[in-house]
Design a protein around this motif. Structure first.
Motif, PDB file in Angstrom:
ATOM      1  N   ILE A 165       0.702  -1.163   0.075  1.00  0.00           N
ATOM      2  CA  ILE A 165       0.065  -0.187  -0.129  1.00  0.00           C
ATOM      3  C   ILE A 165       0.821   1.232   0.232  1.00  0.00           C
ATOM      4  CG2 ILE A 165      -1.559   1.225   1.476  1.00  0.00           C
ATOM      5  CD1 ILE A 165      -3.030  -1.267   2.479  1.00  0.00           C
ATOM      6  N   TYR A 166       1.996   1.253   0.951  1.00  0.00           N
ATOM      7  CA  TYR A 166       2.893   2.321   0.895  1.00  0.00           C
ATOM      8  C   TYR A 166       3.385   2.754  -0.404  1.00  0.00           C
ATOM      9  CZ  TYR A 166       6.840   5.621   2.173  1.00  0.00           C
ATOM     10  OH  TYR A 166       7.747   6.488   2.074  1.00  0.00           O
ATOM     11  N   VAL A 167       3.968   1.709  -1.109  1.00  0.00           N
ATOM     12  CA  VAL A 167       4.728   1.845  -2.320  1.00  0.00           C
ATOM     13  C   VAL A 167       3.813   2.191  -3.555  1.00  0.00           C
ATOM     14  CG1 VAL A 167       6.219   0.711  -4.224  1.00  0.00           C
ATOM     15  CG2 VAL A 167       6.613   0.263  -1.632  1.00  0.00           C
ATOM     16  N   SER A 168       2.556   1.779  -3.266  1.00  0.00           N
ATOM     17  CA  SER A 168       1.500   2.021  -4.374  1.00  0.00           C
ATOM     18  C   SER A 168       1.096   3.456  -4.349  1.00  0.00           C
ATOM     19  CB  SER A 168       0.168   1.202  -4.397  1.00  0.00           C
ATOM     20  OG  SER A 168       0.681  -0.140  -4.617  1.00  0.00           O
ATOM     21  N   CYS A 169       0.966   3.987  -3.046  1.00  0.00           N
ATOM     22  CA  CYS A 169       0.599   5.320  -2.910  1.00  0.00           C
ATOM     23  C   CYS A 169       1.562   6.513  -3.292  1.00  0.00           C
ATOM     24  CB  CYS A 169       0.132   5.557  -1.462  1.00  0.00           C
ATOM     25  SG  CYS A 169      -1.492   5.017  -0.857  1.00  0.00           S
ATOM     26  N   MET A 170       3.002   6.013  -3.041  1.00  0.00           N
ATOM     27  CA  MET A 170       4.264   6.684  -3.318  1.00  0.00           C
ATOM     28  C   MET A 170       4.216   6.856  -4.761  1.00  0.00           C
ATOM     29  SD  MET A 170       5.520   8.434  -0.814  1.00  0.00           S
ATOM     30  CE  MET A 170       7.249   8.804  -1.504  1.00  0.00           C
ATOM     31  N   PHE A 171       4.030   5.851  -5.723  1.00  0.00           N
ATOM     32  CA  PHE A 171       4.275   5.765  -6.746  1.00  0.00           C
ATOM     33  C   PHE A 171       3.175   6.633  -7.718  1.00  0.00           C
ATOM     34  CE2 PHE A 171       2.769   3.645 -11.224  1.00  0.00           C
ATOM     35  CZ  PHE A 171       4.150   3.728 -11.750  1.00  0.00           C
ATOM     36  N   LEU A 172       1.866   6.489  -7.290  1.00  0.00           N
ATOM     37  CA  LEU A 172       0.618   7.261  -7.589  1.00  0.00           C
ATOM     38  C   LEU A 172       1.078   8.848  -7.392  1.00  0.00           C
ATOM     39  CD1 LEU A 172      -2.387   5.138  -6.821  1.00  0.00           C
ATOM     40  CD2 LEU A 172      -1.319   5.523  -9.158  1.00  0.00           C
ATOM     41  N   LEU A 173       1.644   9.100  -6.301  1.00  0.00           N
ATOM     42  CA  LEU A 173       1.906  10.446  -5.890  1.00  0.00           C
ATOM     43  C   LEU A 173       2.840  11.228  -6.907  1.00  0.00           C
ATOM     44  CD1 LEU A 173       1.617  13.020  -3.881  1.00  0.00           C
ATOM     45  CD2 LEU A 173       3.448  11.677  -2.534  1.00  0.00           C
ATOM     46  N   TYR A 174       3.865  10.207  -6.952  1.00  0.00           N
ATOM     47  CA  TYR A 174       4.972  10.799  -8.148  1.00  0.00           C
ATOM     48  C   TYR A 174       4.496  10.856  -9.477  1.00  0.00           C
ATOM     49  CZ  TYR A 174       8.904  11.057  -4.814  1.00  0.00           C
ATOM     50  OH  TYR A 174      10.004  11.487  -3.805  1.00  0.00           O
ATOM     51  N   SER A 175       3.656  10.154  -9.720  1.00  0.00           N
ATOM     52  CA  SER A 175       3.339   9.748 -11.186  1.00  0.00           C
ATOM     53  C   SER A 175       2.286  10.872 -11.580  1.00  0.00           C
ATOM     54  CB  SER A 175       2.489   8.523 -11.468  1.00  0.00           C
ATOM     55  OG  SER A 175       3.479   7.623 -11.234  1.00  0.00           O
ATOM     56  N   CYS A 176       1.222  11.463 -10.627  1.00  0.00           N
ATOM     57  CA  CYS A 176       0.325  12.343 -10.465  1.00  0.00           C
ATOM     58  C   CYS A 176       0.673  13.870 -10.349  1.00  0.00           C
ATOM     59  CB  CYS A 176      -0.868  12.167  -9.626  1.00  0.00           C
ATOM     60  SG  CYS A 176      -1.720  10.581 -10.067  1.00  0.00           S
TER      61      CYS A 176
END
Length: 410
Positions: free
Chosen positions: A281-292
């Motif tokens: 969950i942490y990595v998914s949120c961070m990846f979406l944060l950086y992508s968006c």
């Protein structure tokens, strides 16, 4: 233009205006400016202020805040399981960026391929990657040394640093309303911190408050550097190049730092299914944060995005009410409303750049913004021309606004 021609031209202008505008033309310059601005502000309906562009920007900013909230909640659960590996968590995020965006750059052909980027700009992206990695590490380390209140307050230091860096390097110029809106947002943060103190939720450590506070300030400054560079790259080269280079150098830097500082902690992690879910969950949120984040930067600016991110702590508090048994306070709602109002104020009137290279922010201004631009230029004309010529210039600006000529070029 002689006196007769000026009188004739002024008469034609007055015929094109309504009775209120004609009455304003006979007033003194000071009263004319105040009345014209007031009448324009009251004449606009909410739909002309809350444009689709503004609502889209607001929604994007709150979406990013929710992603940050997701990382905060998972970090809280990981801390409860005695897993404290910030560099491992960052490394996994950068590795995912590498697999997605850096690989995309590898297969890019022609101008902008990865070899050309590395040959000409490798050291620039190395510095940006270093600032981003160390900003993440410094703020996580600060939680072990100082209190939550200090972190929430001092983390706002990123806003003035962003404004200064944007002024110097991006040639962004701000109006008085932008400074006022920043103060309004910071007042909202103050309400949130006050609610925490009243609820007795001043969590964190006090082992070395001075060092912890210094790390928060360093983290805020490094985040500002990373965000300004990201805004410049995204609006000129594109998001794939920036994220690809962040994936490459972020993975390299965080991997080396993890091997030096956290190799023992990583080996001791009890890899249960719950910990795997938390890391996912942490990595998914961070990846979406950086992508968006680049998408939000293209809509507005780094300063505006960081103003919207001030609500991330509030979302974390709202989640804590249900997950960690936090005490609710009405000041949380007040804080959210105040921060949102400040964000809207900041985006209603666009920033501008002086004569020179084209401004990076190419977002069209809404009708209210253009009219306010005309009003501010009237102030300049009054100072230059004096009472006599200023009245005619003001009528000319009113006529241009009335006819729909809303150019914001200075």
């Amino acid at each position: 233009m002689d006196g007769a021609e000026r009188s004739k031209y002024t008469g034609l202008l007055q015929k094109r205006m309504g009775p209120e505008e004609r009455a304003a033309g006979s007033m003194s310059p000071g009263r004319l400016n105040r009345k014209s601005l007031l009448s324009r502000l009251t004449a606009y309906r909410l739909k002309e202020i809350f444009t689709w562009h503004l609502l889209k920007t607001l929604a994007m900013g709150q979406g990013l805040s929710l992603l940050i909230c997701g990382t905060a909640v998972t970090c809280q659960y990981l801390a409860e399981t005695k897993v404290e590996t910030p560099m491992l968590q960052s490394f996994l995020n950068y590795a995912l960026l590498f697999l997605t965006y850096t690989v995309a750059l590898v297969f890019r052909r022609g101008d902008g391929n990865i070899l050309q980027i590395l040959r000409t700009k490798w050291w620039k992206y190395l510095l940006v990657g270093l600032s981003d990695v160390e900003a993440n590490y410094a703020v996580v380390k600060a939680y072990q040394l100082t209190t939550l209140t200090s972190i929430q307050l001092l983390d706002c230091f990123v806003i003035p640093v962003l404004m200064v860096l944007s002024w110097i390097f991006l040639r962004t110029r701000y109006r008085a309303i932008h400074y006022v809106s920043v103060v309004v947002c910071l007042l909202g943060v103050g309400a949130m911190v006050g609610a925490d103190l009243l609820a007795g939720r001043d969590q964190g450590s006090t082992s070395d408050i001075l060092l912890g506070d210094g790390l928060v300030l360093i983290s805020a400054a490094l985040y500002a550097v990373s965000n300004v560079c990201q805004e410049h790259v995204v609006k000129n080269q594109g998001r794939v190049e920036f994220l690809g280079m962040m994936g490459l150098f972020g993975t390299l830097i965080s991997g080396i730092q993890m091997a030096i500082l956290e190799h023992k902690s990583v080996v001791m992690i009890p890899w249960t299914w719950w910990i795997v879910v938390l890391f996912t969950i942490y990595v998914s949120c961070m990846f979406l944060l950086y992508s968006c984040m680049p998408v939000a930067l293209r809509l507005t600016s780094a300063t505006a995005v960081n103003l919207s991110l001030l609500t991330a702590d509030l979302f974390s508090l709202f989640c804590g009410l249900f997950l960690f048994g936090y005490t609710f306070s009405g000041l949380y709602i007040v804080s959210f409303v105040v921060i949102t109002v400040g964000f809207v104020m900041f985006n209603v009137v666009p920033t501008f750049a002086p004569e020179g290279p084209a401004r990076l922010d190419r977002t069209p201004a809404p009708s209210l913004s253009a009219s306010l631009d005309n009003y501010f230029r009237q102030e300049v004309d009054v100072d230059k021309e004096g009472d006599g010529g200023g009245a005619t210039n003001r009528l000319q600006w009113q006529s241009r606004d009335h006819a729909g000529e809303t150019s914001t070029k200075f």
